[in-house]
Design an enzyme around this catalytic site. Sequence first.
Site, PDB file in Angstrom:
ATOM      1  N   ASP A 336       0.852  -1.178   0.000  1.00  0.00           N
ATOM      2  CA  ASP A 336       0.000   0.000   0.000  1.00  0.00           C
ATOM      3  C   ASP A 336       0.893   1.235   0.000  1.00  0.00           C
ATOM      4  O   ASP A 336       1.585   1.470   0.966  1.00  0.00           O
ATOM      5  CB  ASP A 336      -0.968  -0.014   1.179  1.00  0.00           C
ATOM      6  CG  ASP A 336      -0.321  -0.358   2.515  1.00  0.00           C
ATOM      7  OD1 ASP A 336       0.649  -1.136   2.555  1.00  0.00           O
ATOM      8  OD2 ASP A 336      -0.791   0.177   3.518  1.00  0.00           O
ATOM      9  N   GLU A 616      12.815   1.798   7.000  1.00  0.00           N
ATOM     10  CA  GLU A 616      11.736   0.933   6.519  1.00  0.00           C
ATOM     11  C   GLU A 616      11.924   0.546   5.049  1.00  0.00           C
ATOM     12  O   GLU A 616      11.587  -0.552   4.625  1.00  0.00           O
ATOM     13  CB  GLU A 616      10.437   1.727   6.695  1.00  0.00           C
ATOM     14  CG  GLU A 616       9.192   1.128   6.176  1.00  0.00           C
ATOM     15  CD  GLU A 616       8.106   2.185   5.991  1.00  0.00           C
ATOM     16  OE1 GLU A 616       8.441   3.376   5.759  1.00  0.00           O
ATOM     17  OE2 GLU A 616       6.929   1.817   6.077  1.00  0.00           O
TER      18      GLU A 616
HETATM   19  O1  LIG Z   1      -1.040   3.530   7.810  1.00  0.00           O
HETATM   20  C1  LIG Z   1      -1.025   3.197   6.482  1.00  0.00           C
HETATM   21  C2  LIG Z   1      -0.742   1.730   6.249  1.00  0.00           C
HETATM   22  O2  LIG Z   1       0.420   1.372   6.998  1.00  0.00           O
HETATM   23  C3  LIG Z   1       0.788   0.007   6.998  1.00  0.00           C
HETATM   24  O3  LIG Z   1       1.458  -0.371   5.803  1.00  0.00           O
HETATM   25  C4  LIG Z   1       2.839  -0.181   5.733  1.00  0.00           C
HETATM   26  O4  LIG Z   1       3.534  -0.540   6.918  1.00  0.00           O
HETATM   27  C5  LIG Z   1       3.411  -1.907   7.343  1.00  0.00           C
HETATM   28  C6  LIG Z   1       4.282  -2.070   8.570  1.00  0.00           C
HETATM   29  O5  LIG Z   1       5.637  -2.020   8.249  1.00  0.00           O
HETATM   30  C7  LIG Z   1       3.806  -2.866   6.225  1.00  0.00           C
HETATM   31  O6  LIG Z   1       3.473  -4.172   6.610  1.00  0.00           O
HETATM   32  C8  LIG Z   1       3.086  -2.520   4.928  1.00  0.00           C
HETATM   33  O7  LIG Z   1       3.634  -3.326   3.908  1.00  0.00           O
HETATM   34  C9  LIG Z   1       3.351  -1.053   4.608  1.00  0.00           C
HETATM   35  O8  LIG Z   1       2.804  -0.698   3.382  1.00  0.00           O
HETATM   36  C10 LIG Z   1      -0.391  -0.928   7.227  1.00  0.00           C
HETATM   37  O9  LIG Z   1      -0.012  -2.280   7.055  1.00  0.00           O
HETATM   38  C11 LIG Z   1      -1.552  -0.606   6.333  1.00  0.00           C
HETATM   39  O10 LIG Z   1      -2.622  -1.473   6.557  1.00  0.00           O
HETATM   40  C12 LIG Z   1      -1.942   0.843   6.606  1.00  0.00           C
HETATM   41  O11 LIG Z   1      -3.087   1.172   5.898  1.00  0.00           O
END
Ligand SMILES: OC[C@H]1O[C@H](O[C@H]2O[C@H](CO)[C@@H](O)[C@H](O)[C@H]2O)[C@H](O)[C@@H](O)[C@@H]1O
Length: 660
Positions: A336, A616
Site C-alpha cells: 500500500d 523501513e
Molecule cells: O497507515 C497506512 C498503512 O500502513 C501500513 O502499511 C505499511 O507498513 C506496514 C508495517 O511495516 C507494512 O506491513 C506494509 O507493507 C506497509 O505498506 C499498514 O499495514 C496498512 O494497513 C496501513 O493502511
Amino acid sequence: MHVDCTPELVVIEFSSSETMSGRKFRKHRYTKISLHQMAWLQTSLLQSVQVSRIYPSDSKHFVDMCIKTSMKEVLEEWQSTTAQTNVSNAALDSQHLHAFLLKHFHDPGRDLVTLELQPRVPDFIDVINPRSLSEFALEVHKLWQVLYREVSTSVHHHPQNHTMLPLPRPFVIPGDRFREVYYWDSYWITLGLLASDHTDVALGMTHNMLTLVDLFDHVPNGSRTYYVNRSQPPLLSSMVAACYQARASKQLLEDALPRLIKEWEYWCEGTCGGKAVIVTDDSGKQHRLSRYCADWEEPRPESYREDLEIASSLQSEEAKRKLYHNLASAAESGWDFSSRWLKDGHTLSTIRTTQIIPADLNGLLHRTAAHISSFALEIGDQALSNAFKIKAEELNEAMKQLMWNNEQGCWSDLLLDADHCPALAAPQEAAKSAETLSAAHVTELSGTVGQRSHATSATVPAADCTVASPRLGEDSPSTTSQCTTDACVTAGLIITTGPSPTLAVCTGRQLSGRVYASNWVPLWCGCCQPGSAEAESAVRGLVGSGLLQPGGIMTSLYDSGQQWDAPNAWAPLQHMIVCGLRQCGVPHGEALAAELASRWIKANYLGFHATSQMHEKYNARAPGKIGGGGEYSPQVGFGWSNGVLLEFLRMYPDQNTLNA
Ligand SMILES: OC[C@H]1O[C@H](O[C@H]2O[C@H](CO)[C@@H](O)[C@H](O)[C@H]2O)[C@H](O)[C@@H](O)[C@@H]1O
C-alpha cells in the site's frame, strides 16, 4: 459469539446513540470487543477528529490513543456535546475538541510496555568480515531491545478502551509509527530473532499469530482492532517452518496445523467470503486462485483523511464504497500503495485491487499448502499430508497455466473484469439483500450471502490478446502476439455460478505486462522445479527486468510517487528473491543471489552510517539513500530491515568487497 468460519453476517446496532448507525460485517468471526471497536471506529467522533487535523502529523495518532474513561462515557458525552453545540454529527471547533480529547484520551503508547531482552551476542556476528560490518551487525542486533514490547495489563483488563489487541506473549514491533505487531513484517523479524539467538521471542511471536487465528480465523493486518477487517501476505506457515527448524518441537507443528488449515480456508475455500475466485484456462479447465479482498468499505480509520481526499473526486456513494474497499484490499496486500493496483498506474482513485489475482499471493498460498503437507507428514498424518499435497499441486498448475509469463520469465498478475462479475463485488454490496437486524448491541445472522446464479456476459481482452511492448497504463498487456480490437472483443468474459455459491467463474482474464518484483516471489515459493526450464527462464527474466539496481532489487519500474514502486527497495522483497535464486538450481542464480544480498547489505550499511538508523525502505538507485513516497513519512526502526540484514549476514558472512 459463533465460532465456525461460515458465511455470516454480523449486524451491529448501537440503538441508544445517534452517532452510531447499524453496521454490517460479513464473514469470519470477530471478537465482541473488536466488533464494538469497529463500530466505534466509524463514529462521527472519529470523523470529526480526523477531518479537523487536530493531530496533523499522522492520522494514525488518534486511533492509537487509549480511552481514559470508558467507551460508553466517551460516546454519551460526545453525543450530548454535539447536541448542545447544535453540530450533531459534525465537527466541533478545535478548542472544544481539544478539551474533549484531553478529558477522555491518553496519548498513544499506554497500551504497551517496553521489556528487557536477555543480552546475548550470537556466534555468527564474530565470523562477519570485514570488521566494520561485524560492528554494524552488532549495532543492528542491539536494536531488538529498542523494539521489544508486551501489551499493558490495561489492554487485558479493559480491552474495550484500546485498539490494541490483547496478545498473550511479548513481541518485536516494526518501530516508529508502527507500534503494534504486523503480520508479514513478523516473518522477517522472526528470522532476524532466530539469527540473533532470541529463539524464545521468535516462538512467542509465532504463538501470538496462532492465537490471532483462534480469535479471527485469520491473522489480521496488524494487532489493532482497525486492522481485523483484513489480513496481510500469508507467511504464518513460513514462521512456523523457521521456528521448527530452529527448535524441532513436534508440539509446535501439532499446535500450528489446525490454525494453518483455518488460515488456508480463509484465503482459499471461499466459505469466508470474497478471496477465492475460479478462473478458467484456455482449454476451459477451472482453477481456483485467490485475491486480496478486505471486509471494509469505509475510509481506513488510520488513514481516514487521506481516504476521504482520494474519494473526493468521485460522485456516487457506491463509487466511494468501492474505492474504500479497494484501498483496504491494497493495504491487505502489504503493497500500500503501488501502481500495481492502479488502473492508470498513478491515480489512487483508479484503484482496482480486487480485480487482480496477484502472483505473489498465490505463490505464498502454494508455499503454505506445501508446508501444511510437510508438517502433517512430520507428525504422521499421511491423509492430511496427501490432501494438501494435492492442493499445492493444483495451485501450482493454476499458476503455471494462467500466470506464467514466458515472455518476461516470471509469474504475472492476472486482471479480471470485476465490474461484470457479481461475486467479485465489494462485501457490503454482496450482502445488500440481507435483512438488517435491530438489536441492542451485537447479533449474528447466518448463511445469507453468495446465493447467486447469474449468467452475464461482457467483454474484456483475453490472455492471448495483447499488444507489443510492455508499458504502464490501462491494462498494459504482456506478450508480443498480435491483437486486433475484434479479437479482444470476441474473447469475452462470461460469469456463471461456481461450484461453491460464493465463487464466481471468470472465463476472461488478461496477463498484466507490468514489471514488479512480486513477479519473482513464486520462485521462492517453490512454484517451479529446481533446475527446470522455468527456473532458468525466471533467472534470465529477472536479470533482464530492469529491477536490479546498485542498491538492490527495485520494487517496480514505475516512478508513481507511491511507496511500493520505483525507486524504492524493500527488505522483504530482497529476502524472498535472494532465497528464491539460491534454491532454484540454476548456477547463475546462486551467484546472483549472493551479489544481490551484498548490494543490500552495503546499502543498509551506508544508510546506517549516514543516519545512525535502520530504515523501513531504501532507494534502489542510490545505495545508502533512504526511500520515500506514499501517504506517511519514511519510518525508522526498523523490524523487517533489521531481520533481513542479520539473516543475509548469517547467510553470507564474508563481504570482503564491501568497500569496493
Ligand atoms: O497507515 C497506512 C498503512 O500502513 C501500513 O502499511 C505499511 O507498513 C506496514 C508495517 O511495516 C507494512 O506491513 C506494509 O507493507 C506497509 O505498506 C499498514 O499495514 C496498512 O494497513 C496501513 O493502511
